[in-house]
Design a protein around this motif. Structure first.
Motif, mmCIF file in Angstrom:
data_model
loop_
_atom_site.group_PDB
_atom_site.id
_atom_site.type_symbol
_atom_site.label_atom_id
_atom_site.label_comp_id
_atom_site.label_asym_id
_atom_site.label_seq_id
_atom_site.Cartn_x
_atom_site.Cartn_y
_atom_site.Cartn_z
ATOM 1 N N PRO A 126 0.812 -1.218 0.000
ATOM 2 C CA PRO A 126 0.000 0.000 0.000
ATOM 3 C C PRO A 126 0.845 1.268 0.000
ATOM 4 C CG PRO A 126 -0.819 -1.580 1.621
ATOM 5 C CD PRO A 126 0.487 -2.109 1.128
ATOM 6 N N GLU A 127 1.990 1.243 0.713
ATOM 7 C CA GLU A 127 2.861 2.421 0.766
ATOM 8 C C GLU A 127 3.433 2.733 -0.609
ATOM 9 O OE1 GLU A 127 3.144 -0.207 2.741
ATOM 10 O OE2 GLU A 127 2.539 0.576 4.716
ATOM 11 N N LEU A 128 3.841 1.682 -1.323
ATOM 12 C CA LEU A 128 4.408 1.889 -2.656
ATOM 13 C C LEU A 128 3.339 2.397 -3.622
ATOM 14 C CD1 LEU A 128 6.860 1.673 -4.483
ATOM 15 C CD2 LEU A 128 6.280 -0.731 -4.888
ATOM 16 N N GLU A 129 2.151 1.826 -3.556
ATOM 17 C CA GLU A 129 1.061 2.283 -4.406
ATOM 18 C C GLU A 129 0.763 3.761 -4.147
ATOM 19 O OE1 GLU A 129 -2.515 -0.037 -4.538
ATOM 20 O OE2 GLU A 129 -1.415 -1.921 -4.318
ATOM 21 N N GLY A 180 23.240 2.617 3.095
ATOM 22 C CA GLY A 180 23.051 3.438 1.920
ATOM 23 C C GLY A 180 21.599 3.703 1.598
ATOM 24 N N PHE A 181 20.663 2.890 2.154
ATOM 25 C CA PHE A 181 19.262 3.076 1.780
ATOM 26 C C PHE A 181 18.695 4.399 2.269
ATOM 27 C CE2 PHE A 181 18.988 0.365 5.655
ATOM 28 C CZ PHE A 181 18.286 1.224 6.485
ATOM 29 N N SER A 228 15.090 1.630 0.130
ATOM 30 C CA SER A 228 15.220 0.189 0.365
ATOM 31 C C SER A 228 14.162 -0.550 -0.437
ATOM 32 C CB SER A 228 15.067 -0.128 1.860
ATOM 33 O OG SER A 228 13.902 0.470 2.393
ATOM 34 N N SER A 229 14.435 -1.788 -0.758
ATOM 35 C CA SER A 229 13.547 -2.577 -1.598
ATOM 36 C C SER A 229 12.148 -2.657 -0.996
ATOM 37 C CB SER A 229 14.114 -3.991 -1.777
ATOM 38 O OG SER A 229 13.186 -4.808 -2.450
ATOM 39 N N ALA A 230 11.149 -2.507 -1.850
ATOM 40 C CA ALA A 230 9.760 -2.533 -1.382
ATOM 41 C C ALA A 230 9.381 -3.876 -0.784
ATOM 42 C CB ALA A 230 8.825 -2.191 -2.535
ATOM 43 N N SER A 231 10.175 -4.902 -1.024
ATOM 44 C CA SER A 231 9.875 -6.226 -0.471
ATOM 45 C C SER A 231 10.282 -6.339 0.993
ATOM 46 C CB SER A 231 10.579 -7.312 -1.294
ATOM 47 O OG SER A 231 11.992 -7.146 -1.243
ATOM 48 N N TRP A 232 11.060 -5.367 1.487
ATOM 49 C CA TRP A 232 11.487 -5.401 2.890
ATOM 50 C C TRP A 232 10.411 -4.810 3.778
ATOM 51 C CZ3 TRP A 232 17.245 -3.366 2.973
ATOM 52 C CH2 TRP A 232 18.022 -4.189 2.152
ATOM 53 N N GLY A 250 9.045 -2.366 6.388
ATOM 54 C CA GLY A 250 9.405 -0.990 6.723
ATOM 55 C C GLY A 250 10.143 -0.260 5.619
ATOM 56 N N ALA A 251 10.088 -0.791 4.398
ATOM 57 C CA ALA A 251 10.794 -0.154 3.278
ATOM 58 C C ALA A 251 10.234 1.242 3.010
ATOM 59 C CB ALA A 251 10.668 -1.019 2.031
#
Length: 316
Positions: free
Chosen positions: A29-32, A128-129, A134-138, A140-141
């Motif tokens: 949902p955050e990425l969307e 570095g993230f 950071s990858s959306a699969s993590w 708390g990304a």
């Protein structure tokens, strides 16, 4: 008087964002929500440029110990006008002891350019993230600072300050400086991919200012990507001028028109040893002591310089 010129440029491709949103449905949902914000705000951002090299004149007065940096910036700005191009300079690294005014200079430069300023403290930065996301699969990304500034902000050429870059610490899995090899080169920065959103972003217009106390700990390939300047402490005469200008500004800011507009020589002599970082607070304290005593003039006794942390005496 110098005004600021502005044009617009696209910092990402809306079609690519829409395709990424379609692929991400149901995953995060955050990425969307981030993709939807990108589509809602559009891809165009302002790129600013002072209309005249005179715009940098106030910095010569306010930050006189940065004259070497400013001399180069004046030339780069003149070149930008001669070729009718953007005010793009190579990243700059400001070397100098704590308190010489490196971060203040970067913030004032952003104000002169009429753009935004993002300060990223690299002290103890271990991943570095923070810069690249950071990858959306993590769990708390989230988006990194660079993409977030370009997406949420109004400008394609913000001043991004990496403070105390020599203190960034890495691990076996993450090097906080690794992303800079791409970001500090305009050719590769134009296709920067934040790991969270995984969409190409044009970060080539960013005005990079890095600060450090020394070059120790900064890899040589990174140093080669920057113009390196050693910033000295202000001379006594420069320090007095900085104090007087800051004092005049505080009188306006605090609405104290009845105060003596000039600091006495004995007061300025005492302020010479105060770093630009601490000067504002020292002057405000001095004004406060003067007001409490019913005076409209700052005396030398009003200037109370506190010892640096760890230097004070311990008593019982």
């Amino acid at each position: 008087m110098s005004i600021t010129l502005a044009r617009t440029c696209a910092v990402y491709d809306l079609i690519e964002v829409q395709e990424a949103l379609d692929r991400s449905r149901g995953r995060s949902p955050e990425l969307e929500a981030f993709y939807e914000r990108m589509l809602e705000t559009g891809s165009d951002r302002f790129v600013t440029k002072p209309s005249s090299i005179d715009a940098l004149d106030p910095l010569f007065e306010e930050c006189p110990n940065f004259d070497e940096v400013l001399d180069d910036l004046v030339r780069y700005l003149a070149l930008a006008h001669a070729g009718d191009r953007g005010f793009n300079v190579m990243p700059i690294l400001l070397l100098g002891g704590p308190g010489v005014g490196k971060t203040h200079f970067a913030r004032r430069l952003a104000r002169v350019m009429q753009t935004e300023c993002e300060l990223i403290s690299m002290n103890a930065l271990s991943a570095g993230f923070v810069i690249t996301g950071s990858s959306a699969s993590w769990r708390g990304a989230k988006c990194g600072k660079v993409a977030e500034r370009l997406v949420r902000g109004q400008y394609a050429n913000p001043v991004i300050v990496l403070d105390e870059v020599e203190k960034a610490t890495g691990s076996s899995q993450s090097d906080p400086l690794a992303a800079l090899y791409q970001l500090l080169e305009p050719e590769t920065a134009s296709s920067f991919r934040d790991e969270f959103i995984d969409v190409e972003i044009d970060a080539s217009q960013i005005f990079w200012v890095l600060t450090a106390n020394s070059v120790e700990g900064i890899p040589h390939p990174l140093l080669n990507r920057m113009a390196v300047y050693e910033v000295p402490s202000p001379t006594p005469a420069q320090a007095a001028g900085i104090a007087q200008r800051m004092y005049a500004g505080l009188l306006d800011e605090l609405n104290l028109p009845g105060f003596d507009p000039r600091l006495g020589d004995i007061v300025l002599d005492k302020l010479v040893g105060v770093s630009p970082r601490d000067l504002r607070k020292t002057l405000i304290d001095g004004l406060g002591h003067a007001v409490a005593a019913g005076r409209e003039r700052v005396s030398v006794d009003d200037i109370r310089i506190r010892p640096a942390p760890g230097k004070g005496r311990i008593g019982f």
